[in-house]
Design a protein around this motif. Structure first.
Motif, PDB file in Angstrom:
ATOM      1  N   LEU A  58      74.569  52.159  32.541  1.00 53.38           N
ATOM      2  CA  LEU A  58      74.506  51.698  33.927  1.00 53.38           C
ATOM      3  C   LEU A  58      75.332  50.435  34.105  1.00 53.38           C
ATOM      4  CD1 LEU A  58      73.343  51.674  36.813  1.00 53.38           C
ATOM      5  CD2 LEU A  58      71.399  50.401  35.899  1.00 53.38           C
ATOM      6  N   LEU A  59      75.206  49.504  33.180  1.00 52.74           N
ATOM      7  CA  LEU A  59      75.968  48.267  33.265  1.00 52.74           C
ATOM      8  C   LEU A  59      77.467  48.545  33.182  1.00 52.74           C
ATOM      9  CD1 LEU A  59      75.869  45.175  33.400  1.00 52.74           C
ATOM     10  CD2 LEU A  59      75.790  45.171  30.903  1.00 52.74           C
ATOM     11  N   LEU A  60      77.868  49.429  32.297  1.00 52.78           N
ATOM     12  CA  LEU A  60      79.277  49.780  32.170  1.00 52.78           C
ATOM     13  C   LEU A  60      79.801  50.449  33.439  1.00 52.78           C
ATOM     14  CD1 LEU A  60      81.746  49.869  30.287  1.00 52.78           C
ATOM     15  CD2 LEU A  60      80.947  52.094  29.520  1.00 52.78           C
ATOM     16  N   VAL A 104      78.591  50.042  36.509  1.00 51.04           N
ATOM     17  CA  VAL A 104      78.646  49.021  37.560  1.00 51.04           C
ATOM     18  C   VAL A 104      79.870  48.131  37.367  1.00 51.04           C
ATOM     19  CG1 VAL A 104      77.496  46.979  38.474  1.00 51.04           C
ATOM     20  CG2 VAL A 104      76.178  49.040  38.047  1.00 51.04           C
ATOM     21  N   ILE A 105      80.150  47.755  36.126  1.00 53.94           N
ATOM     22  CA  ILE A 105      81.308  46.899  35.868  1.00 53.94           C
ATOM     23  C   ILE A 105      82.605  47.634  36.202  1.00 53.94           C
ATOM     24  CG2 ILE A 105      82.645  45.805  34.017  1.00 53.94           C
ATOM     25  CD1 ILE A 105      79.953  44.995  32.765  1.00 53.94           C
ATOM     26  N   CYS A 106      82.727  48.876  35.780  1.00 47.97           N
ATOM     27  CA  CYS A 106      83.959  49.633  36.058  1.00 47.97           C
ATOM     28  C   CYS A 106      84.171  49.843  37.556  1.00 47.97           C
ATOM     29  CB  CYS A 106      83.911  50.979  35.348  1.00 47.97           C
ATOM     30  SG  CYS A 106      84.095  50.864  33.568  1.00 47.97           S
ATOM     31  N   CYS A 107      83.123  50.216  38.250  1.00 50.63           N
ATOM     32  CA  CYS A 107      83.250  50.431  39.698  1.00 50.63           C
ATOM     33  C   CYS A 107      83.524  49.118  40.428  1.00 50.63           C
ATOM     34  CB  CYS A 107      81.985  51.080  40.248  1.00 50.63           C
ATOM     35  SG  CYS A 107      81.789  52.800  39.779  1.00 50.63           S
ATOM     36  N   SER A 108      82.910  48.038  39.984  1.00 48.88           N
ATOM     37  CA  SER A 108      83.131  46.742  40.624  1.00 48.88           C
ATOM     38  C   SER A 108      84.554  46.259  40.407  1.00 48.88           C
ATOM     39  CB  SER A 108      82.142  45.714  40.083  1.00 48.88           C
ATOM     40  OG  SER A 108      80.833  46.078  40.405  1.00 48.88           O
ATOM     41  N   VAL A 109      85.073  46.406  39.195  1.00 42.97           N
ATOM     42  CA  VAL A 109      86.446  45.992  38.920  1.00 42.97           C
ATOM     43  C   VAL A 109      87.430  46.841  39.735  1.00 42.97           C
ATOM     44  CG1 VAL A 109      88.227  45.940  37.110  1.00 42.97           C
ATOM     45  CG2 VAL A 109      85.971  45.000  36.658  1.00 42.97           C
ATOM     46  N   SER A 110      87.174  48.123  39.812  1.00 42.22           N
ATOM     47  CA  SER A 110      88.034  48.987  40.626  1.00 42.22           C
ATOM     48  C   SER A 110      87.987  48.570  42.093  1.00 42.22           C
ATOM     49  CB  SER A 110      87.601  50.445  40.507  1.00 42.22           C
ATOM     50  OG  SER A 110      87.718  50.882  39.192  1.00 42.22           O
ATOM     51  N   GLY A 111      86.796  48.245  42.571  1.00 40.90           N
ATOM     52  CA  GLY A 111      86.660  47.795  43.954  1.00 40.90           C
ATOM     53  C   GLY A 111      87.375  46.485  44.211  1.00 40.90           C
ATOM     54  N   VAL A 112      87.311  45.564  43.258  1.00 36.40           N
ATOM     55  CA  VAL A 112      88.003  44.276  43.405  1.00 36.40           C
ATOM     56  C   VAL A 112      89.512  44.493  43.463  1.00 36.40           C
ATOM     57  CG1 VAL A 112      88.563  42.137  42.174  1.00 36.40           C
ATOM     58  CG2 VAL A 112      86.197  42.842  42.403  1.00 36.40           C
ATOM     59  N   ILE A 113      90.026  45.353  42.597  1.00 34.52           N
ATOM     60  CA  ILE A 113      91.469  45.607  42.581  1.00 34.52           C
ATOM     61  C   ILE A 113      91.917  46.279  43.880  1.00 34.52           C
ATOM     62  CG2 ILE A 113      93.280  46.968  41.456  1.00 34.52           C
ATOM     63  CD1 ILE A 113      91.757  46.448  38.808  1.00 34.52           C
ATOM     64  N   ALA A 115      81.212  46.852  47.405  1.00 32.98           N
ATOM     65  CA  ALA A 115      81.301  48.303  47.607  1.00 32.98           C
ATOM     66  C   ALA A 115      81.286  49.052  46.282  1.00 32.98           C
ATOM     67  CB  ALA A 115      82.568  48.640  48.388  1.00 32.98           C
ATOM     68  N   GLY A 116      81.985  48.541  45.288  1.00 30.55           N
ATOM     69  CA  GLY A 116      82.005  49.189  43.981  1.00 30.55           C
ATOM     70  C   GLY A 116      80.652  49.165  43.304  1.00 30.55           C
ATOM     71  N   ALA A 117      79.981  48.021  43.340  1.00 29.65           N
ATOM     72  CA  ALA A 117      78.655  47.927  42.738  1.00 29.65           C
ATOM     73  C   ALA A 117      77.663  48.810  43.481  1.00 29.65           C
ATOM     74  CB  ALA A 117      78.183  46.474  42.746  1.00 29.65           C
ATOM     75  N   GLY A 118      77.750  48.845  44.790  1.00 35.30           N
ATOM     76  CA  GLY A 118      76.866  49.709  45.578  1.00 35.30           C
ATOM     77  C   GLY A 118      77.094  51.175  45.285  1.00 35.30           C
ATOM     78  N   ALA A 119      78.359  51.549  45.118  1.00 36.94           N
ATOM     79  CA  ALA A 119      78.664  52.944  44.793  1.00 36.94           C
ATOM     80  C   ALA A 119      78.120  53.323  43.425  1.00 36.94           C
ATOM     81  CB  ALA A 119      80.170  53.168  44.842  1.00 36.94           C
ATOM     82  N   ALA A 120      78.216  52.418  42.470  1.00 32.33           N
ATOM     83  CA  ALA A 120      77.707  52.695  41.126  1.00 32.33           C
ATOM     84  C   ALA A 120      76.192  52.853  41.139  1.00 32.33           C
ATOM     85  CB  ALA A 120      78.123  51.582  40.173  1.00 32.33           C
ATOM     86  N   PHE A 121      75.515  51.954  41.822  1.00 35.61           N
ATOM     87  CA  PHE A 121      74.056  52.061  41.903  1.00 35.61           C
ATOM     88  C   PHE A 121      73.636  53.312  42.670  1.00 35.61           C
ATOM     89  CE2 PHE A 121      73.926  47.404  41.005  1.00 35.61           C
ATOM     90  CZ  PHE A 121      73.143  47.497  39.875  1.00 35.61           C
ATOM     91  N   GLY A 122      74.366  53.643  43.722  1.00 41.46           N
ATOM     92  CA  GLY A 122      74.052  54.849  44.487  1.00 41.46           C
ATOM     93  C   GLY A 122      74.250  56.115  43.670  1.00 41.46           C
ATOM     94  N   ALA A 123      75.325  56.168  42.901  1.00 40.18           N
ATOM     95  CA  ALA A 123      75.568  57.339  42.059  1.00 40.18           C
ATOM     96  C   ALA A 123      74.512  57.460  40.974  1.00 40.18           C
ATOM     97  CB  ALA A 123      76.958  57.252  41.437  1.00 40.18           C
ATOM     98  N   THR A 124      74.132  56.328  40.391  1.00 40.07           N
ATOM     99  CA  THR A 124      73.102  56.342  39.349  1.00 40.07           C
ATOM    100  C   THR A 124      71.760  56.756  39.927  1.00 40.07           C
ATOM    101  OG1 THR A 124      74.288  54.580  38.204  1.00 40.07           O
ATOM    102  CG2 THR A 124      72.000  54.959  37.569  1.00 40.07           C
ATOM    103  N   TRP A 125      71.425  56.261  41.089  1.00 38.42           N
ATOM    104  CA  TRP A 125      70.169  56.603  41.729  1.00 38.42           C
ATOM    105  C   TRP A 125      70.138  58.091  42.054  1.00 38.42           C
ATOM    106  CZ3 TRP A 125      68.868  58.148  46.785  1.00 38.42           C
ATOM    107  CH2 TRP A 125      67.506  58.106  47.078  1.00 38.42           C
ATOM    108  N   ASN A 126      71.260  58.604  42.540  1.00 37.94           N
ATOM    109  CA  ASN A 126      71.356  60.024  42.880  1.00 37.94           C
ATOM    110  C   ASN A 126      71.199  60.900  41.640  1.00 37.94           C
ATOM    111  OD1 ASN A 126      71.722  62.308  44.408  1.00 37.94           O
ATOM    112  ND2 ASN A 126      73.948  62.119  44.517  1.00 37.94           N
ATOM    113  N   HIS A 186      67.523  60.985  40.425  1.00 33.78           N
ATOM    114  CA  HIS A 186      66.608  61.818  41.208  1.00 33.78           C
ATOM    115  C   HIS A 186      66.861  63.315  41.022  1.00 33.78           C
ATOM    116  CE1 HIS A 186      65.227  58.183  43.061  1.00 33.78           C
ATOM    117  NE2 HIS A 186      64.367  58.870  43.791  1.00 33.78           N
ATOM    118  N   LYS A 187      68.037  63.670  40.539  1.00 31.12           N
ATOM    119  CA  LYS A 187      68.332  65.082  40.310  1.00 31.12           C
ATOM    120  C   LYS A 187      67.772  65.569  38.986  1.00 31.12           C
ATOM    121  CE  LYS A 187      72.414  65.759  43.132  1.00 31.12           C
ATOM    122  NZ  LYS A 187      73.818  66.155  43.161  1.00 31.12           N
ATOM    123  N   GLU A 188      67.552  64.653  38.038  1.00 36.76           N
ATOM    124  CA  GLU A 188      67.059  65.065  36.713  1.00 36.76           C
ATOM    125  C   GLU A 188      65.612  65.361  36.700  1.00 36.76           C
ATOM    126  OE1 GLU A 188      68.210  61.963  34.041  1.00 36.76           O
ATOM    127  OE2 GLU A 188      70.268  62.658  33.993  1.00 36.76           O
TER     128      GLU A 188
END
Length: 79
Positions: free
Chosen positions: A8-10, A12-21, A63-74, A77-79
């Motif tokens: 999860l941390l990885l 969030v970091i990847c999505c956040s860095v992509s969002g910053v760029i 936006a990147g961190a929110g997308a990562a948390f949203g994808a993880t949450w989704n 809930h599917k599992e």
């Protein structure tokens, strides 16, 4: 459990860095296009291009961190 937290941390970091760029690039391009128009508005003149870039970067970070948390949450809930 520790492994899931590390993934999860990885994510969030990847999505956040992509969002910053992407956000920084978008903010910089927007300020450059604004200054190159034939009729320059007062908003273009009063706002610093670096400030606009930093604003885009911070928006991309959230936006990147929110997308990562949203994808993880989704996925959780599917599992």
């Amino acid at each position: 459990m520790v492994r899931k937290n590390q993934r999860l941390l990885l994510l969030v970091i990847c999505c956040s860095v992509s969002g910053v760029i992407l956000g920084g690039t978008s903010g910089w391009a927007e300020s450059r296009i604004c200054l190159q128009q034939s009729t320059v508005s007062s908003d273009c003149i009063t706002q610093n291009p670096i400030q606009r870039t930093i604003q885009g970067m911070s928006t991309g970070l959230v936006a990147g961190a929110g997308a990562a948390f949203g994808a993880t949450w989704n996925l959780g809930h599917k599992e």
